[in-house]
Design a protein around this motif. Structure first.
Motif, PDB file in Angstrom:
ATOM      1  N   GLU A  83     -13.306   7.712 -23.391  1.00  0.00           N
ATOM      2  CA  GLU A  83     -13.953   8.023 -25.441  1.00  0.00           C
ATOM      3  C   GLU A  83     -15.599   8.468 -25.683  1.00  0.00           C
ATOM      4  N   LEU A  84     -15.881   9.404 -26.252  1.00  0.00           N
ATOM      5  CA  LEU A  84     -17.390   9.545 -26.207  1.00  0.00           C
ATOM      6  C   LEU A  84     -17.054   9.627 -28.318  1.00  0.00           C
ATOM      7  N   VAL A  85     -18.616   8.787 -28.219  1.00  0.00           N
ATOM      8  CA  VAL A  85     -19.609   8.569 -29.234  1.00  0.00           C
ATOM      9  C   VAL A  85     -20.855   9.275 -29.322  1.00  0.00           C
ATOM     10  N   VAL A  86     -21.185   9.932 -30.529  1.00  0.00           N
ATOM     11  CA  VAL A  86     -22.342  10.446 -31.048  1.00  0.00           C
ATOM     12  C   VAL A  86     -23.910   9.764 -31.130  1.00  0.00           C
ATOM     13  N   VAL A  87     -24.232   9.954 -30.102  1.00  0.00           N
ATOM     14  CA  VAL A  87     -25.780   9.455 -30.731  1.00  0.00           C
ATOM     15  C   VAL A  87     -27.279  10.787 -30.939  1.00  0.00           C
ATOM     16  N   GLU A  88     -27.036  10.942 -32.038  1.00  0.00           N
ATOM     17  CA  GLU A  88     -28.076  12.920 -32.361  1.00  0.00           C
ATOM     18  C   GLU A  88     -29.268  11.847 -32.228  1.00  0.00           C
ATOM     19  N   ASP A  89     -29.644  11.617 -32.307  1.00  0.00           N
ATOM     20  CA  ASP A  89     -31.297  11.377 -31.872  1.00  0.00           C
ATOM     21  C   ASP A  89     -32.274  10.320 -30.888  1.00  0.00           C
ATOM     22  N   ILE A  90     -31.485  10.288 -29.207  1.00  0.00           N
ATOM     23  CA  ILE A  90     -31.746   9.471 -28.644  1.00  0.00           C
ATOM     24  C   ILE A  90     -32.892   8.447 -28.419  1.00  0.00           C
ATOM     25  N   THR A 108     -41.259  13.256 -24.268  1.00  0.00           N
ATOM     26  CA  THR A 108     -41.282  12.006 -25.382  1.00  0.00           C
ATOM     27  C   THR A 108     -39.443  11.646 -25.448  1.00  0.00           C
ATOM     28  N   PRO A 109     -38.405  13.034 -25.289  1.00  0.00           N
ATOM     29  CA  PRO A 109     -37.280  12.585 -24.794  1.00  0.00           C
ATOM     30  C   PRO A 109     -36.777  11.775 -23.580  1.00  0.00           C
ATOM     31  N   ALA A 110     -37.938  12.432 -22.860  1.00  0.00           N
ATOM     32  CA  ALA A 110     -36.976  11.440 -21.479  1.00  0.00           C
ATOM     33  C   ALA A 110     -37.852  10.085 -21.178  1.00  0.00           C
ATOM     34  N   VAL A 111     -39.179   9.977 -22.328  1.00  0.00           N
ATOM     35  CA  VAL A 111     -39.219   8.561 -22.066  1.00  0.00           C
ATOM     36  C   VAL A 111     -38.969   7.503 -22.991  1.00  0.00           C
ATOM     37  N   ASN A 112     -38.934   8.646 -24.015  1.00  0.00           N
ATOM     38  CA  ASN A 112     -38.689   7.255 -25.537  1.00  0.00           C
ATOM     39  C   ASN A 112     -36.542   6.993 -25.545  1.00  0.00           C
ATOM     40  N   GLY A 113     -36.141   7.694 -24.973  1.00  0.00           N
ATOM     41  CA  GLY A 113     -34.452   8.281 -24.098  1.00  0.00           C
ATOM     42  C   GLY A 113     -34.716   7.187 -23.905  1.00  0.00           C
ATOM     43  N   THR A 114     -35.339   6.456 -22.828  1.00  0.00           N
ATOM     44  CA  THR A 114     -35.196   6.007 -22.021  1.00  0.00           C
ATOM     45  C   THR A 114     -35.504   4.046 -22.047  1.00  0.00           C
ATOM     46  N   ASN A 129     -25.011   0.251 -30.542  1.00  0.00           N
ATOM     47  CA  ASN A 129     -23.245   0.944 -31.237  1.00  0.00           C
ATOM     48  C   ASN A 129     -23.564   1.518 -29.994  1.00  0.00           C
ATOM     49  N   ALA A 130     -23.463   1.889 -28.930  1.00  0.00           N
ATOM     50  CA  ALA A 130     -22.942   3.032 -27.947  1.00  0.00           C
ATOM     51  C   ALA A 130     -23.132   1.765 -26.948  1.00  0.00           C
ATOM     52  N   ILE A 131     -24.195   0.744 -26.937  1.00  0.00           N
ATOM     53  CA  ILE A 131     -23.728   0.131 -26.002  1.00  0.00           C
ATOM     54  C   ILE A 131     -22.829  -1.271 -25.883  1.00  0.00           C
ATOM     55  N   GLU A 132     -22.246  -1.042 -27.380  1.00  0.00           N
ATOM     56  CA  GLU A 132     -21.474  -2.267 -27.537  1.00  0.00           C
ATOM     57  C   GLU A 132     -19.663  -2.461 -26.343  1.00  0.00           C
ATOM     58  N   GLY A 133     -19.895  -3.762 -25.484  1.00  0.00           N
ATOM     59  CA  GLY A 133     -18.693  -3.976 -25.059  1.00  0.00           C
ATOM     60  C   GLY A 133     -18.331  -3.148 -23.286  1.00  0.00           C
ATOM     61  N   VAL A 134     -19.438  -2.959 -23.291  1.00  0.00           N
ATOM     62  CA  VAL A 134     -19.784  -1.823 -21.661  1.00  0.00           C
ATOM     63  C   VAL A 134     -20.581  -2.627 -20.540  1.00  0.00           C
ATOM     64  N   ASP A 135     -19.882  -2.219 -19.777  1.00  0.00           N
ATOM     65  CA  ASP A 135     -20.188  -3.571 -18.433  1.00  0.00           C
ATOM     66  C   ASP A 135     -21.039  -2.989 -17.629  1.00  0.00           C
ATOM     67  N   ALA A 136     -21.458  -1.318 -17.878  1.00  0.00           N
ATOM     68  CA  ALA A 136     -22.420  -1.040 -16.972  1.00  0.00           C
ATOM     69  C   ALA A 136     -22.822   0.391 -17.989  1.00  0.00           C
ATOM     70  N   ILE A 137     -24.096   0.731 -17.616  1.00  0.00           N
ATOM     71  CA  ILE A 137     -24.446   2.101 -18.265  1.00  0.00           C
ATOM     72  C   ILE A 137     -25.099   2.914 -17.111  1.00  0.00           C
ATOM     73  N   ALA A 138     -24.754   4.340 -17.113  1.00  0.00           N
ATOM     74  CA  ALA A 138     -25.604   5.493 -16.780  1.00  0.00           C
ATOM     75  C   ALA A 138     -26.070   5.951 -17.809  1.00  0.00           C
ATOM     76  N   HIS A 139     -27.278   6.360 -17.409  1.00  0.00           N
ATOM     77  CA  HIS A 139     -28.783   7.271 -18.400  1.00  0.00           C
ATOM     78  C   HIS A 139     -28.907   8.728 -17.681  1.00  0.00           C
ATOM     79  N   THR A 140     -28.260   9.636 -18.309  1.00  0.00           N
ATOM     80  CA  THR A 140     -28.634  11.049 -17.488  1.00  0.00           C
ATOM     81  C   THR A 140     -29.257  11.703 -18.681  1.00  0.00           C
ATOM     82  N   ALA A 141     -28.859  11.507 -19.745  1.00  0.00           N
ATOM     83  CA  ALA A 141     -29.440  12.396 -20.993  1.00  0.00           C
ATOM     84  C   ALA A 141     -31.437  12.478 -20.950  1.00  0.00           C
ATOM     85  N   SER A 142     -31.229  13.547 -19.869  1.00  0.00           N
ATOM     86  CA  SER A 142     -32.830  14.159 -20.431  1.00  0.00           C
ATOM     87  C   SER A 142     -33.378  15.679 -19.663  1.00  0.00           C
ATOM     88  N   PRO A 143     -34.141  16.036 -20.387  1.00  0.00           N
ATOM     89  CA  PRO A 143     -34.143  17.867 -20.090  1.00  0.00           C
ATOM     90  C   PRO A 143     -34.847  17.777 -18.907  1.00  0.00           C
TER      91      PRO A 143
END
Ligand code: NDP
Length: 350
Positions: free
Chosen positions: A59-66, A101-107, A74-88
């Motif tokens: 499934e997919l969810v939209v997170v407009e501004d990480i 900014t997106p690398a640090v603030n997104g993380t 909302n996106a993390i609800e009910g998940v057992d693990a996270i893999a954070h790859t979004a970064s320029p």
């Protein structure tokens, strides 16, 4: 018993990227459920098509501004693990903050959301060897205990005039440091642990949506512009033969994500994931040795300077990851990766 077993749900951020698409495919193949995040509905259309066979497991969810506080609540609800790859991942930016900014603030944003989660067991941060290395006159092999403070200092001192590569390296180093800082400050109160994966250049066939060679992500674009069309990339023979770096195949990075979910011992570790060093000449030699060449439309593949190999700028001791992730992680060779990348480009008439 794996800490996050098959059947668990994993949130993968930046789902439409080169690396993330493979991570998702590997997770689905290993019978995990995946929720991907993209910045807009439109960026998810192609993914829905390629992963349609997995039905509700994807499934997919939209997170407009990480970068916004609470963006992932909302996106993390009910998940057992996270893999954070979004970064320029760009080696061209005027203002270093475009990357930082997106690398640090997104993380920071996703970790803060994760701090409120009750069932989360593991958080994998896709960092990079960019957060490990420094340019030294006579370096000893880099390990997981090294940090790239040099790039941060260059960016602090020189701002927009800092070295382009340092701008990217600083974004990865600062993001990974922020992640460990938040994790260490909270680890006694949370249900999950942090793993950082630190790969160097990642090459391999692509499965995400790419319209033309010019739109390839930074690493596969660099490979294409060195091995297939150096005329397009404007590379000199010296850049191709003498520039040495380290690399790993995308399928191995994807598998490392799955294994990092499964191995208890990976918790709290940084792991350098790499096959070894390379000069592009070695990939060119591997391409020219293929018989028949998988790129009949490019019978004029460049030859470069056969057999010539540059000295790697960054030596590594990458022995920790295979010990922790286990024998399933068998790195692809340059020959295998070359063959499959060329076959992929041939299918696309590139
Ligand atoms: P891609 O450019 O293919 O993917 C980048 C992903 O990050 C995309 O989903 C992109 O979304 C998202 N992203 C970029 N900028 C932002 C932003 N400002 N806000 C929200 N999302 C953003 O690159 P890769 O797949 O190669 O890289 C993915 C990760 O892997 C990065 O963290 C990179 O540092 C790391 N890495 C990559 C290596 C490589 O050789 N490829 C080596 C080592 C680490 P969108 O399409 O919407 O921009």
């Amino acid at each position: 018993m794996p800490i996050v077993p098959a059947g668990s749900k994993v949130l993968v951020t930046g789902a439409n990227g080169f690396v993330a698409a493979w991570v998702i495919r590997m997770l689905l193949e290993k019978e995990y459920k995946v929720r991907g995040t993209v910045r807009s509905e439109g960026k998810g259309v192609y993914l829905k098509k390629i992963f349609a066979e997995y039905g509700n497991n994807f499934e997919l969810v939209v997170v407009e501004d990480i970068t916004k506080d609470g963006a992932f609540d909302n996106a993390i609800e009910g998940v057992d693990a996270i893999a954070h790859t979004a970064s320029p991942f760009q080696l061209v930016a005027d203002d270093p903050q475009e990357l930082i900014t997106p690398a640090v603030n997104g993380t920071v944003s996703i970790i803060k959301s994760a701090l409120t989660a009750s069932n989360l067991k593991r958080f994998i941060l896709l960092s990079s060897t960019a957060a490990v290395i420094s340019l030294l006159p006579d370096p000893k092999p880099f390990t997981e205990s090294d940090w790239n403070d040099q790039s941060i200092e260059d960016v602090k001192a020189n701002g927009t005039k800092a070295n382009q590569v340092n701008k990217y390296c600083a974004s990865k180093t600062l993001a990974e440091k922020a992640a460990w800082e938040l994790y260490n400050a909270n680890k006694t109160k949370i249900s999950w642990d942090l793993v950082a994966l630190n790969p160097p250049y990642i090459f391999g066939p692509i499965i995400h949506e790419v319209s033309s060679p010019a739109a390839l992500n930074t690493s596969t674009g660099d490979w294409y512009n060195s091995v297939v069309r150096p005329d397009m990339g404007g590379k000199s023979l010296d850049q191709i033969t003498l520039v040495g770096n380290a690399w790993v195949d995308i399928r191995d990075v994807a598998l490392a994500h799955v294994l990092a979910l499964q191995k208890e011992e990976a918790g709290g570790e940084r792991l350098i994931i790499l096959e070894g060093d390379f000069s592009y000449q070695e990939f060119i030699d591997a391409a020219n040795a293929l018989d028949p060449t998988p790129i009949p439309s490019h019978t004029d593949l460049p030859k470069g300077s056969p057999g010539k190999k540059g000295k790697p700028i960054f030596p590594y001791d990458a022995s920790k990851a295979p010990k922790i992730l286990g024998p399933e992680l068998v790195y692809h060779t340059k020959e295998e990766t070359t063959k499959e990348m060329l076959a992929d480009f041939e299918r696309r008439c590139w």
